[in-house]
Design a protein around this motif. Structure first.
Motif, PDB file in Angstrom:
ATOM      1  N   ASP A 158       0.874  -1.170   0.000  1.00 41.20           N
ATOM      2  CA  ASP A 158       0.000   0.000   0.000  1.00 41.20           C
ATOM      3  C   ASP A 158       0.911   1.220   0.000  1.00 41.20           C
ATOM      4  O   ASP A 158       2.043   1.161   0.481  1.00 41.20           O
ATOM      5  CB  ASP A 158      -0.917   0.008   1.224  1.00 41.20           C
ATOM      6  CG  ASP A 158      -2.264   0.648   0.957  1.00 41.20           C
ATOM      7  OD1 ASP A 158      -2.352   1.420  -0.010  1.00 41.20           O
ATOM      8  OD2 ASP A 158      -3.203   0.382   1.722  1.00 41.20           O
ATOM      9  N   MET A 159       0.421   2.336  -0.507  1.00 43.90           N
ATOM     10  CA  MET A 159       1.283   3.491  -0.644  1.00 43.90           C
ATOM     11  C   MET A 159       1.699   4.033   0.727  1.00 43.90           C
ATOM     12  O   MET A 159       0.989   3.878   1.720  1.00 43.90           O
ATOM     13  CB  MET A 159       0.599   4.575  -1.467  1.00 43.90           C
ATOM     14  CG  MET A 159       0.185   4.095  -2.860  1.00 43.90           C
ATOM     15  SD  MET A 159       1.543   3.427  -3.843  1.00 43.90           S
ATOM     16  CE  MET A 159       2.232   4.939  -4.511  1.00 43.90           C
ATOM     17  N   ALA A 160       2.870   4.664   0.762  1.00 42.51           N
ATOM     18  CA  ALA A 160       3.451   5.152   2.015  1.00 42.51           C
ATOM     19  C   ALA A 160       3.574   6.674   1.972  1.00 42.51           C
ATOM     20  O   ALA A 160       3.753   7.268   0.907  1.00 42.51           O
ATOM     21  CB  ALA A 160       4.829   4.524   2.228  1.00 42.51           C
ATOM     22  N   HIS A 161       3.493   7.304   3.139  1.00 45.39           N
ATOM     23  CA  HIS A 161       3.555   8.761   3.218  1.00 45.39           C
ATOM     24  C   HIS A 161       4.982   9.257   3.022  1.00 45.39           C
ATOM     25  O   HIS A 161       5.854   9.022   3.862  1.00 45.39           O
ATOM     26  CB  HIS A 161       3.050   9.245   4.576  1.00 45.39           C
ATOM     27  CG  HIS A 161       1.625   8.894   4.858  1.00 45.39           C
ATOM     28  ND1 HIS A 161       0.577   9.450   4.170  1.00 45.39           N
ATOM     29  CD2 HIS A 161       1.079   8.030   5.755  1.00 45.39           C
ATOM     30  CE1 HIS A 161      -0.562   8.959   4.631  1.00 45.39           C
ATOM     31  NE2 HIS A 161      -0.287   8.091   5.580  1.00 45.39           N
ATOM     32  N   ALA A 162       5.211   9.955   1.918  1.00 49.00           N
ATOM     33  CA  ALA A 162       6.476  10.673   1.772  1.00 49.00           C
ATOM     34  C   ALA A 162       6.459  11.869   2.721  1.00 49.00           C
ATOM     35  O   ALA A 162       5.398  12.404   3.063  1.00 49.00           O
ATOM     36  CB  ALA A 162       6.646  11.150   0.333  1.00 49.00           C
ATOM     37  N   THR A 163       7.627  12.289   3.174  1.00 51.48           N
ATOM     38  CA  THR A 163       7.712  13.462   4.043  1.00 51.48           C
ATOM     39  C   THR A 163       7.267  14.697   3.267  1.00 51.48           C
ATOM     40  O   THR A 163       7.812  15.006   2.210  1.00 51.48           O
ATOM     41  CB  THR A 163       9.143  13.641   4.573  1.00 51.48           C
ATOM     42  OG1 THR A 163       9.505  12.470   5.319  1.00 51.48           O
ATOM     43  CG2 THR A 163       9.226  14.860   5.476  1.00 51.48           C
ATOM     44  N   HIS A 164       6.270  15.383   3.799  1.00 43.12           N
ATOM     45  CA  HIS A 164       5.690  16.551   3.130  1.00 43.12           C
ATOM     46  C   HIS A 164       6.522  17.786   3.473  1.00 43.12           C
ATOM     47  O   HIS A 164       6.713  18.107   4.649  1.00 43.12           O
ATOM     48  CB  HIS A 164       4.246  16.736   3.595  1.00 43.12           C
ATOM     49  CG  HIS A 164       3.424  17.622   2.719  1.00 43.12           C
ATOM     50  ND1 HIS A 164       3.771  18.927   2.436  1.00 43.12           N
ATOM     51  CD2 HIS A 164       2.261  17.400   2.054  1.00 43.12           C
ATOM     52  CE1 HIS A 164       2.867  19.466   1.648  1.00 43.12           C
ATOM     53  NE2 HIS A 164       1.934  18.550   1.386  1.00 43.12           N
ATOM     54  N   PRO A 165       7.035  18.506   2.480  1.00 43.40           N
ATOM     55  CA  PRO A 165       7.916  19.646   2.781  1.00 43.40           C
ATOM     56  C   PRO A 165       7.221  20.769   3.547  1.00 43.40           C
ATOM     57  O   PRO A 165       7.893  21.509   4.284  1.00 43.40           O
ATOM     58  CB  PRO A 165       8.362  20.120   1.394  1.00 43.40           C
ATOM     59  CG  PRO A 165       7.301  19.635   0.454  1.00 43.40           C
ATOM     60  CD  PRO A 165       6.844  18.338   1.028  1.00 43.40           C
ATOM     61  N   ASN A 166       5.910  20.905   3.403  1.00 49.77           N
ATOM     62  CA  ASN A 166       5.189  21.962   4.116  1.00 49.77           C
ATOM     63  C   ASN A 166       4.700  21.534   5.492  1.00 49.77           C
ATOM     64  O   ASN A 166       4.223  22.370   6.264  1.00 49.77           O
ATOM     65  CB  ASN A 166       3.980  22.426   3.296  1.00 49.77           C
ATOM     66  CG  ASN A 166       4.385  23.101   2.000  1.00 49.77           C
ATOM     67  OD1 ASN A 166       5.529  23.512   1.841  1.00 49.77           O
ATOM     68  ND2 ASN A 166       3.453  23.207   1.073  1.00 49.77           N
ATOM     69  N   TYR A 167       4.793  20.243   5.782  1.00 51.21           N
ATOM     70  CA  TYR A 167       4.318  19.709   7.058  1.00 51.21           C
ATOM     71  C   TYR A 167       5.320  18.692   7.607  1.00 51.21           C
ATOM     72  O   TYR A 167       4.932  17.634   8.118  1.00 51.21           O
ATOM     73  CB  TYR A 167       2.957  19.041   6.895  1.00 51.21           C
ATOM     74  CG  TYR A 167       1.874  19.941   6.346  1.00 51.21           C
ATOM     75  CD1 TYR A 167       1.075  20.706   7.189  1.00 51.21           C
ATOM     76  CD2 TYR A 167       1.663  20.032   4.970  1.00 51.21           C
ATOM     77  CE1 TYR A 167       0.079  21.533   6.686  1.00 51.21           C
ATOM     78  CE2 TYR A 167       0.671  20.866   4.453  1.00 51.21           C
ATOM     79  CZ  TYR A 167      -0.113  21.609   5.320  1.00 51.21           C
ATOM     80  OH  TYR A 167      -1.091  22.434   4.809  1.00 51.21           O
ATOM     81  N   ALA A 168       6.595  19.009   7.533  1.00 54.20           N
ATOM     82  CA  ALA A 168       7.622  18.053   7.945  1.00 54.20           C
ATOM     83  C   ALA A 168       7.473  17.646   9.410  1.00 54.20           C
ATOM     84  O   ALA A 168       7.841  16.532   9.802  1.00 54.20           O
ATOM     85  CB  ALA A 168       9.011  18.635   7.705  1.00 54.20           C
ATOM     86  N   GLU A 169       6.890  18.527  10.229  1.00 54.97           N
ATOM     87  CA  GLU A 169       6.722  18.223  11.654  1.00 54.97           C
ATOM     88  C   GLU A 169       5.688  17.139  11.908  1.00 54.97           C
ATOM     89  O   GLU A 169       5.609  16.592  13.015  1.00 54.97           O
ATOM     90  CB  GLU A 169       6.334  19.499  12.413  1.00 54.97           C
ATOM     91  CG  GLU A 169       4.904  19.993  12.174  1.00 54.97           C
ATOM     92  CD  GLU A 169       4.716  20.756  10.861  1.00 54.97           C
ATOM     93  OE1 GLU A 169       3.580  21.178  10.570  1.00 54.97           O
ATOM     94  OE2 GLU A 169       5.722  20.926  10.130  1.00 54.97           O
TER      95      GLU A 169
END
Length: 456
Positions: A335-346
């Motif tokens: 299943d797809m995995a969450h890449a680190t979002h540059p606007n919500y890295a926290e």
């Protein structure tokens, strides 16, 4: 991507696939565009498999006893396997290597009696399917697709089934103008699922042409012969490569058709490998993952266990052989995995940042929202090494809830070692998601190595 130590001809061919970034990305785009519903996704996958020599079988027919490559569908779900590489006298308890994925995605689905009118607009009643990011469905041109049940005297029980799709921009959910809701900038968009997500598709003070009438015309039957339907909306923007250097791919339904497509490619490459493998490669593409998988064709159904047992029995085995086969089986739940979002890295675990185009992602959760344990993790890591692709590891933040997959339930139903994995994606459950193009080639390569692991 370089050869892993101890590279075999199989691994070299897998690596060659991984180097064909454009070929895999373009193939994925074609698959996505051809698959607006789970029923179409299964049909597209079956076509890819049968074009390469797989034989489609019906569940009501006897399970084939001759070694070969086969595919079976149940609605929006599909199982495919190959015993073509096994000798006639191969042990009936030969274990399986299974890649699991799902074919459904969050969307808006048409209610049984959808027609109504308001303020001079013709409206359709819809129900939200799965955990959709509902704001992403606003102000988009939408089509419709799905499956219909029609009166057919030649079909079992007098009921026939047909796939259908309409790619005309016939639906739209229009957002309220900011002039009529000034709080949207300060308080955020507030949507009521019942009131604010009904699409309009025409003008008129009353309902003079029903959805059922329109759908009967689409499938070319009389309205009284249209017995029931599974109808859902889809975004009409085609899948395409984006970004400055084309290193990203944007599309609807990447979650989880990207895994379904990678699994099909992996199985085709595993079957093409002539070396003897002491495993039976299998892919299982399930419907209804987004709503819990509890259905006749979901991952919590008997679909996979029943067919794994039927394969053993068709080979002359017993129920004892079936349980022996499961004891040596490994399942990879994709299943797809969450890449680190540059606007919500926290919002991401600091020590487990996931990079787009950084390789397949091992998914770990100690509360068993993912089924991965150390044995499954090691098996997947070895597949990535054999394929010559890097591997990343995802763990959700401790103070955030974790999603789940078909992994835990298939593990519980079969007792097989199971590992959860994925490919990085942003905007998961949006109408429009993005992934990395390089990741798709590496994804398929890692799964091919999992289904046909090196034996030396």
């Amino acid at each position: 991507m370089s050869d892993a130590p101890g590279s075999t001809p199989a691994a070299q061919r897998i690596e060659e696939l991984a180097s064909h970034v454009t070929e895999v990305a373009d193939g994925l785009c074609r698959y996505l565009d051809a698959s607006p519903s789970p029923f179409h996704a299964v049909d597209s996958a079956a076509r890819l498999l049968t074009a390469q020599g797989f034989t489609e079988v019906a569940e009501t027919h006897p399970t084939p006893t001759a070694p070969g490559s086969y595919v079976v569908r149940r609605g929006g779900s599909l199982i495919a396997w190959s015993t073509a590489h096994l000798d006639e006298g191969a042990a009936a308890h030969t274990p399986y290597r299974v890649v699991g994925a799902h074919t459904d995605s969050p969307n808006l689905r048409v209610k049984p009696h959808p027609d109504w009118a308001r303020a001079g607009w013709q409206m359709l009643g819809v129900e939200i399917y799965g955990g959709a990011l509902t704001n992403s469905w606003l102000d988009r041109d939408l089509g419709l697709s799905g499956r219909v049940a029609v009166r057919d005297a030649s079909a079992p029980g007098g009921v026939g089934q047909r796939l259908w799709r309409c790619d005309d921009p016939i639906l739209r959910v229009s957002q309220l103008a900011i002039h009529l809701d000034r709080t949207v900038r300060s308080e955020g968009l507030q949507l009521n699922d019942q009131q604010h997500l009904a699409p309009h598709w025409g003008l008129g003070a009353g309902v003079d042409r029903t959805f059922r009438d329109w759908l009967a015309e689409q499938v070319q039957v009389a309205p009284h012969d249209l017995l029931a339907f599974d109808a859902m909306t889809h975004d009409l923007t085609p899948a395409r490569r984006i970004g400055r250097d084309g290193e990203l791919l944007a599309s609807a339904r990447l979650d989880n058709l990207a895994t379904s497509y990678a699994g099909v490619l992996a199985l085709l490459h595993a079957v093409a490998e002539p070396a003897q493998q002491p495993w039976v490669p299998v892919i299982a593409l399930f419907d209804h993952e987004e709503v819990g998988s509890t259905s006749e064709r979901g991952a919590q159904s008997t679909f996979l266990p029943a067919w794994l047992e039927r394969i053993v029995l068709a080979a002359g085995g017993t129920r004892e052989d079936y349980w022996r086969a499961l004891a040596g089986t490994v399942i990879a739940s994709g299943d797809m995995a969450h890449a680190t979002h540059p606007n919500y890295a926290e919002r991401h675990e600091p020590q487990h940042q996931i990079r787009m185009n950084g390789g397949p992602v091992l998914k770990v959760n100690n509360n068993l929202r993912y089924a991965t344990d150390s044995l499954g993790a090691a098996t997947f890591q070895m597949a990535c090494e054999q394929a010559g692709v890097p591997m990343q590891t995802f763990v959700t933040r401790t103070d955030l809830p974790c999603g789940s997959t078909v992994g835990p339930m298939t593990s519980a139903l079969t007792g097989a070692t199971t590992v959860d994995f994925g490919a990085p994606v942003l905007s998961m459950h949006s109408t429009r998601e993005i992934c990395g193009t390089l990741d798709q080639a590496g994804y398929a390569a890692a799964l091919a190595a999992f289904l046909a692991p090196a034996t030396t």
